[in-house]
Design a protein around this motif. Structure first.
Motif, PDB file in Angstrom:
ATOM      1  N   UNK A 223      37.543  30.348 150.755  1.00 43.36           N
ATOM      2  CA  UNK A 223      36.448  29.722 151.486  1.00 43.36           C
ATOM      3  C   UNK A 223      35.115  29.947 150.804  1.00 43.36           C
ATOM      4  N   UNK A 224      34.160  30.504 151.559  1.00 43.55           N
ATOM      5  CA  UNK A 224      32.802  30.672 151.020  1.00 43.55           C
ATOM      6  C   UNK A 224      32.706  31.804 149.996  1.00 43.55           C
ATOM      7  N   UNK A 225      33.732  32.637 149.885  1.00 42.36           N
ATOM      8  CA  UNK A 225      33.722  33.726 148.903  1.00 42.36           C
ATOM      9  C   UNK A 225      34.200  33.157 147.573  1.00 42.36           C
TER      10      UNK A 225
ATOM     11  N   UNK B  85      32.621  21.601 139.914  1.00 45.68           N
ATOM     12  CA  UNK B  85      31.504  22.441 140.359  1.00 45.68           C
ATOM     13  C   UNK B  85      31.151  22.192 141.829  1.00 45.68           C
ATOM     14  N   UNK B  86      32.168  21.986 142.634  1.00 47.55           N
ATOM     15  CA  UNK B  86      31.954  21.728 144.058  1.00 47.55           C
ATOM     16  C   UNK B  86      31.403  22.959 144.759  1.00 47.55           C
ATOM     17  N   UNK B  87      30.728  22.742 145.864  1.00 47.66           N
ATOM     18  CA  UNK B  87      30.266  23.855 146.693  1.00 47.66           C
ATOM     19  C   UNK B  87      31.455  24.463 147.419  1.00 47.66           C
ATOM     20  N   UNK B  88      31.496  25.780 147.567  1.00 48.10           N
ATOM     21  CA  UNK B  88      32.545  26.400 148.376  1.00 48.10           C
ATOM     22  C   UNK B  88      32.496  25.872 149.808  1.00 48.10           C
TER      23      UNK B  88
ATOM     24  N   UNK C 288      33.775  33.685 135.420  1.00 47.23           N
ATOM     25  CA  UNK C 288      34.012  33.882 134.002  1.00 47.23           C
ATOM     26  C   UNK C 288      32.786  34.373 133.261  1.00 47.23           C
ATOM     27  N   UNK C 289      31.618  34.254 133.879  1.00 48.46           N
ATOM     28  CA  UNK C 289      30.377  34.730 133.274  1.00 48.46           C
ATOM     29  C   UNK C 289      29.869  35.996 133.954  1.00 48.46           C
ATOM     30  N   UNK C 290      30.765  36.717 134.580  1.00 47.24           N
ATOM     31  CA  UNK C 290      30.373  37.939 135.271  1.00 47.24           C
ATOM     32  C   UNK C 290      30.041  37.667 136.728  1.00 47.24           C
ATOM     33  N   UNK C 291      29.337  38.599 137.345  1.00 49.92           N
ATOM     34  CA  UNK C 291      28.992  38.460 138.754  1.00 49.92           C
ATOM     35  C   UNK C 291      27.722  37.626 138.921  1.00 49.92           C
ATOM     36  N   UNK C 292      27.801  36.669 139.830  1.00 49.14           N
ATOM     37  CA  UNK C 292      26.653  35.817 140.139  1.00 49.14           C
ATOM     38  C   UNK C 292      26.525  35.715 141.653  1.00 49.14           C
ATOM     39  N   UNK C 293      25.326  35.416 142.111  1.00 49.77           N
ATOM     40  CA  UNK C 293      25.084  35.341 143.556  1.00 49.77           C
ATOM     41  C   UNK C 293      25.947  34.269 144.209  1.00 49.77           C
ATOM     42  N   UNK C 294      26.431  34.570 145.405  1.00 52.58           N
ATOM     43  CA  UNK C 294      27.080  33.537 146.204  1.00 52.58           C
ATOM     44  C   UNK C 294      26.084  32.431 146.509  1.00 52.58           C
ATOM     45  N   UNK C 295      26.612  31.256 146.832  1.00 49.67           N
ATOM     46  CA  UNK C 295      25.775  30.109 147.201  1.00 49.67           C
ATOM     47  C   UNK C 295      26.045  29.768 148.671  1.00 49.67           C
ATOM     48  N   UNK C 296      25.187  28.931 149.225  1.00 53.38           N
ATOM     49  CA  UNK C 296      25.419  28.467 150.590  1.00 53.38           C
ATOM     50  C   UNK C 296      26.592  27.488 150.594  1.00 53.38           C
ATOM     51  N   UNK C 297      27.626  27.729 151.400  1.00 57.64           N
ATOM     52  CA  UNK C 297      28.793  26.854 151.395  1.00 57.64           C
ATOM     53  C   UNK C 297      28.540  25.567 152.165  1.00 57.64           C
ATOM     54  N   UNK C 298      29.433  24.637 151.971  1.00 57.76           N
ATOM     55  CA  UNK C 298      29.414  23.399 152.738  1.00 57.76           C
ATOM     56  C   UNK C 298      30.265  23.561 153.991  1.00 57.76           C
TER      57      UNK C 298
ATOM     58  N   UNK D 207      43.057  24.159 144.807  1.00 57.21           N
ATOM     59  CA  UNK D 207      42.010  24.557 143.870  1.00 57.21           C
ATOM     60  C   UNK D 207      40.705  24.930 144.571  1.00 57.21           C
ATOM     61  N   UNK D 208      40.420  24.328 145.720  1.00 55.65           N
ATOM     62  CA  UNK D 208      39.209  24.654 146.467  1.00 55.65           C
ATOM     63  C   UNK D 208      39.282  26.026 147.129  1.00 55.65           C
ATOM     64  N   UNK D 209      40.444  26.641 147.111  1.00 53.10           N
ATOM     65  CA  UNK D 209      40.587  27.971 147.691  1.00 53.10           C
ATOM     66  C   UNK D 209      40.403  29.099 146.710  1.00 53.10           C
ATOM     67  N   UNK D 210      40.195  28.772 145.431  1.00 54.72           N
ATOM     68  CA  UNK D 210      40.039  29.809 144.416  1.00 54.72           C
ATOM     69  C   UNK D 210      38.710  30.516 144.600  1.00 54.72           C
ATOM     70  N   UNK D 211      38.737  31.855 144.504  1.00 48.84           N
ATOM     71  CA  UNK D 211      37.514  32.604 144.730  1.00 48.84           C
ATOM     72  C   UNK D 211      37.158  33.593 143.650  1.00 48.84           C
ATOM     73  N   UNK D 212      38.054  33.809 142.699  1.00 50.72           N
ATOM     74  CA  UNK D 212      37.822  34.802 141.647  1.00 50.72           C
ATOM     75  C   UNK D 212      38.361  34.267 140.329  1.00 50.72           C
ATOM     76  N   UNK D 213      37.795  34.741 139.237  1.00 56.39           N
ATOM     77  CA  UNK D 213      38.240  34.333 137.922  1.00 56.39           C
ATOM     78  C   UNK D 213      39.673  34.818 137.682  1.00 56.39           C
ATOM     79  N   UNK D 214      40.468  33.989 137.006  1.00 58.78           N
ATOM     80  CA  UNK D 214      41.837  34.313 136.571  1.00 58.78           C
ATOM     81  C   UNK D 214      42.756  34.675 137.735  1.00 58.78           C
ATOM     82  N   UNK D 215      42.603  33.998 138.860  1.00 60.85           N
ATOM     83  CA  UNK D 215      43.544  34.202 139.951  1.00 60.85           C
ATOM     84  C   UNK D 215      44.547  33.048 139.985  1.00 60.85           C
ATOM     85  N   UNK D 216      45.744  33.289 140.519  1.00 64.65           N
ATOM     86  CA  UNK D 216      46.804  32.286 140.466  1.00 64.65           C
ATOM     87  C   UNK D 216      46.816  31.352 141.668  1.00 64.65           C
ATOM     88  N   UNK D 217      47.386  30.161 141.447  1.00 68.00           N
ATOM     89  CA  UNK D 217      47.559  29.195 142.518  1.00 68.00           C
ATOM     90  C   UNK D 217      49.009  28.797 142.673  1.00 68.00           C
TER      91      UNK D 217
END
Length: 333
Positions: free
Chosen positions: A80-82, A91-94, A109-119, A38-48
C-alpha cells in the motif's frame, strides 16, 4: 522476513530455492512477503507472484521444500502506502485507503527516500486489488504451495484499512470498526474462493505500530475482526505481538475457532510455555530461523544458536542467506 534477494522484476533468485529447502524442517514455512501485484511492491528486490517468470521461480521453491518433507504457505504482502513511485509501474503513486502520508522512508534502489502522499483508492480500485489477491492465491497454489497467508500486519495495506489513523474513509470501507474491517474480510473471502478455507491463514500484529500505523481503539478493532474471522474456518490465525503490554492472546484466542499461532520474538522456553499452557496451538519463529536453518534440531538437542548477521538481512547474494552453519558442520556443540 523480507530478504531482498529477488531481481528487479520480482523474480526470486535460485538462492531462494536453497534458502527455503534448508529450512524445510520448520513444519510449516511461511515465506517472506510476496507482492500480489506490481502495485503492491514496497521494497527494492522483493518478490512477486504476478508474472509467469515469478511463478516459475516459486514453483522450484515449493518443489524443493516438498522434496525435503516440508510444507510451505506463501505470505501475500501488499504494501500500500509503504512504497515509493520508483518501485511502482510507470512511477505511479502508492495506493492506500486514504491520502495520508506515512512518516518514515522507503527502501529503494537509490537508498532510503521519503515516503510520498498516497492516492486514495476508489471503491472500483478496491475491487481490483481484491481481485489481485484472488489471482495471486490461484497462482501460488498453481506453483505448488500448500496455502497462502494474508499479511494483515506491519502497517501494510490491510492494516492501513483496519486502523483509524490511516483510514479516514466515510464509505463502506471506513468510519466504523465494521467498515474498517471490511477490506480484510472481502480479501479473505476472495482468497478462500480460490484456495478453500483450510489453505488460507492470516497474520495480524495489534499495536505493533510499525510503518506509521495507529488505531484509536485497537482492542475493539481486533476483537471485532477476529469475531468475523470465525465465519471463514481458516487454516489459522497468526498473532505476532511486539511493543504492547496488553494481553491480546487472552482477548483473541477464545474468540477464534481454529488453530491459533503465536509469534513475536519467542525463544524455546517461551514457546514451550505457550504450548503447554494451551495459549497457542503452534509457535512461530522468524529471525532465529533465518540464522539457524536447523532450528528444530538445535531446539531438540539444546544446542547453541547462530547469531543473526543483521548487516546481511537485506543485501544481495549468498552471504548471510544460505551460508549459516548447521549442527553437522558446527564444532563444539
Amino acid at each position: 522476513m523480507t530478504r531482498s534477494r529477488a531481481d528487479d522484476a520480482g523474480v526470486p533468485s535460485d538462492l531462494a530455492t536453497t534458502y527455503y529447502a534448508q529450512r524445510a524442517s520448520a513444519g510449516l514455512i511461511i515465506t517472506e512477503g510476496v507482492f500480489p501485484s506490481a502495485m503492491g511492491k514496497g521494497y527494492v528486490r522483493t518478490p512477486g507472484i504476478e508474472t509467469d517468470d515469478q511463478m516459475k521461480a516459486w514453483k522450484a521453491v515449493a518443489e524443493a521444500v516438498h522434496a525435503q518433507g516440508g510444507r510451505i504457505f506463501m505470505q501475500l504482502m501488499h504494501c500500500g502506502r509503504i512504497s515509493h513511485p520508483s518501485l511502482l509501474p510507470e512511477n505511479a503513486s502508492p495506493i492506500a485507503p486514504s491520502a495520508i502520508k506515512p512518516d518514515g522512508k522507503a527502501w529503494t534502489g537509490n537508498g532510503q527516500v521519503d515516503f510520498v502522499t498516497p492516492r486514495a483508492l476508489s471503491t472500483i480500485d478496491i475491487d481490483r486489488v481484491i481481485d489481485d489477491y484472488a489471482e495471486a492465491t490461484r497462482r501460488a497454489l498453481e506453483a505448488g504451495f500448500d496455502g497462502v497467508e494474508l499479511h494483515a500486519a506491519s502497517g501494510y495495506l490491510p492494516e492501513q484499512f483496519l486502523s483509524s489513523g490511516s483510514n479516514q474513509r466515510q464509505d463502506k470501507y471506513g468510519g466504523s470498526v465494521d467498515g474498517r474491517v471490511r477490506f480484510v474480510l472481502n480479501v479473505l473471502a476472495a482468497m478462500v474462493v480460490e484456495a478453500n478455507s483450510d489453505r488460507v491463514g492470516i497474520k495480524i500484529s495489534p499495536e505493533m505500530n510499525f510503518n506509521s500505523i495507529t488505531d484509536a481503539t485497537p482492542q475493539e478493532t481486533y476483537a471485532h475482526l477476529v469475531d468475523e474471522l470465525c465465519n471463514f474456518d481458516l487454516a489459522y490465525l497468526h498473532v505476532a505481538l511486539f511493543g504492547t503490554d496488553f494481553d491480546y492472546h487472552s482477548l483473541l484466542r477464545p474468540r477464534f475457532n481454529g488453530p491459533y499461532l503465536v509469534g513475536g520474538g519467542l525463544d524455546r522456553e517461551r514457546a514451550e510455555a505457550l504450548l503447554s499452557e494451551g495459549r497457542a496451538d503452534a509457535t512461530v519463529f522468524g529471525i532465529s530461523f533465518l540464522a539457524n536453518p536447523d532450528l528444530t534440531e538445535r531446539f531438540r538437542h539444546g544446542a547453541a544458536l547462530n547469531t543473526p548477521d543483521v548487516s546481511t538481512f537485506f543485501t544481495p547474494g549468498a552471504q548471510g542467506y544460505i551460508d549459516y552453519p548447521i549442527l553437522s558442520t558446527t564444532a563444539n556443540i
